[in-house]
Design a protein around this motif. Structure first.
Motif, PDB file in Angstrom:
ATOM      1  N   UNK A   1      19.421 -82.397  19.688  1.00 30.14           N
ATOM      2  CA  UNK A   1      20.807 -82.466  20.005  1.00 30.14           C
ATOM      3  C   UNK A   1      21.564 -83.795  20.043  1.00 30.14           C
ATOM      4  N   UNK A   2      22.883 -83.761  19.952  1.00 33.80           N
ATOM      5  CA  UNK A   2      23.516 -85.033  20.006  1.00 33.80           C
ATOM      6  C   UNK A   2      24.443 -85.124  21.131  1.00 33.80           C
ATOM      7  N   UNK A   3      25.120 -86.455  21.193  1.00 35.49           N
ATOM      8  CA  UNK A   3      25.659 -86.555  22.473  1.00 35.49           C
ATOM      9  C   UNK A   3      26.858 -85.714  22.708  1.00 35.49           C
ATOM     10  N   UNK A   4      27.609 -85.032  21.850  1.00 33.96           N
ATOM     11  CA  UNK A   4      28.620 -84.003  22.137  1.00 33.96           C
ATOM     12  C   UNK A   4      28.142 -82.917  23.009  1.00 33.96           C
ATOM     13  N   UNK A   5      26.957 -82.705  23.215  1.00 32.57           N
ATOM     14  CA  UNK A   5      26.328 -81.709  23.908  1.00 32.57           C
ATOM     15  C   UNK A   5      26.012 -82.171  25.335  1.00 32.57           C
ATOM     16  N   UNK A   6      26.361 -83.455  25.675  1.00 31.79           N
ATOM     17  CA  UNK A   6      26.162 -84.019  27.069  1.00 31.79           C
ATOM     18  C   UNK A   6      27.410 -83.776  28.058  1.00 31.79           C
ATOM     19  N   UNK A   7      26.970 -82.911  29.168  1.00 37.12           N
ATOM     20  CA  UNK A   7      28.285 -82.592  29.935  1.00 37.12           C
ATOM     21  C   UNK A   7      27.654 -83.198  31.368  1.00 37.12           C
ATOM     22  N   UNK A   8      28.567 -82.900  32.260  1.00 39.41           N
ATOM     23  CA  UNK A   8      28.035 -83.316  33.742  1.00 39.41           C
ATOM     24  C   UNK A   8      27.096 -82.660  34.126  1.00 39.41           C
ATOM     25  N   UNK A   9      26.978 -81.125  33.874  1.00 39.28           N
ATOM     26  CA  UNK A   9      25.888 -80.166  34.313  1.00 39.28           C
ATOM     27  C   UNK A   9      24.660 -80.566  33.579  1.00 39.28           C
TER      28      UNK A   9
END
Length: 292
Positions: free
Chosen positions: A1-9
């Protein structure tokens, strides 16, 4: 996975307390062959740190399960070197799962045993990548794209991509011969754009980032009229991008090629108020893409 998949959840889940220990491993990586071949080997060799940890709280069964997950992560990294290789790597390992995150920034080599995952490298990489959303809108279809660093990927899910079910597909011909009004005067189009707006609002609530709109002037204007989403950070009045092939979209929809969506108010002669023309957004030193 890459950082564009990082969300608050995502961060909230990673920070949840888990049975001790879970492993957070960070290490620098190589983007080019043949040097990147050593990354999987180095990750696999990291199991020695876990194997030699003399912590009486770690049972043999727990340690064995962690080592197995770490070996699976190393195998996964080796298989996808050319696809995902970036500057840094963070691996989260528990007895039940592993997660491999590829970062756009260098990270130090470190292994941390705790009852929760260490997320500071993810947070820093997310901020450095200047993430943003791109909505390509038309009367009959809308696609959503997430940009981060030098990549732009289509967001599939949460109602996207969205296609209108009530639009006559021969509408352009009928408009040319005068048998039908513009699609932008119909209620079906307005209802479709309201649905897109609702889906977009949910995405932005979960992952707030700068938003840029792409579309013909009629589509963008109607979307902003019927929607409740806050004004975008920029607008590009271009058509033909609603299907947005992955190989072409990044170069055509960079935020610095968009125009500001909220024109500034200036004073004309005699103190009269007038609106200035939208100006192109450009990247300056120390500013993120799209000014976000």
């Amino acid at each position: 996975m890459k950082t564009d998949a990082v969300t608050a959840d995502t961060l909230r889940d990673l920070r949840t307390t888990r049975p001790y220990p879970v492993v957070t491993l960070s290490m620098p990586t190589h983007r080019r062959e043949p040097d990147n071949a050593q990354d999987g080997v180095r990750l696999r060799n990291s199991s020695a740190t876990l194997r030699s940890a003399s912590d009486p709280k770690i049972s043999r069964a727990h340690r064995t399960a962690l080592l197995q997950q770490l070996q699976r992560a190393a195998t996964d990294l080796t298989l996808h070197l050319s696809d995902d290789a970036l500057h840094g790597l963070v691996v989260f390992v528990s007895t039940a799962e592993y997660q491999v995150w590829h970062l756009h920034r260098q990270v130090p080599y470190r292994v941390v045993l705790s009852d929760t995952y260490v997320t500071r490298n993810l947070v820093a990489a997310k901020a450095q990548a200047h993430p943003y959303w791109v909505l390509a809108i038309a009367a009959d279809r809308a696609t959503l794209w997430h940009g981060s660093g030098g990549t732009l990927r289509e967001h599939e899910g949460d109602g996207f991509p969205s296609t209108s079910q009530g639009l006559d597909w021969d509408v352009q011909h009928k408009e040319r011969v005068g048998d039908q009004d513009s699609v932008f005067s119909g209620q079906d189009t307005r209802q479709f754009l309201r649905t897109v707006d609702t889906s977009l609002a949910a995405v932005l609530a979960a992952d707030p980032c700068p938003l840029f709109l792409l579309g013909l002037p009629e589509a963008v204007t109607m979307f902003q009229e019927v929607g409740t989403t806050p004004a975008p950070d920029g607008v590009a009045l271009k058509g033909g991008l609603r299907w947005c092939p992955r190989a072409r979209c990044p170069g055509r929809s960079r935020p610095d090629t968009c125009r500001r969506s909220s024109p500034r108010v200036r004073r004309g002669r005699g103190g009269a108020r007038r609106r200035s023309q939208p100006q192109a957004i450009r990247r300056g030193p120390g500013r993120s893409l799209g000014g976000g």
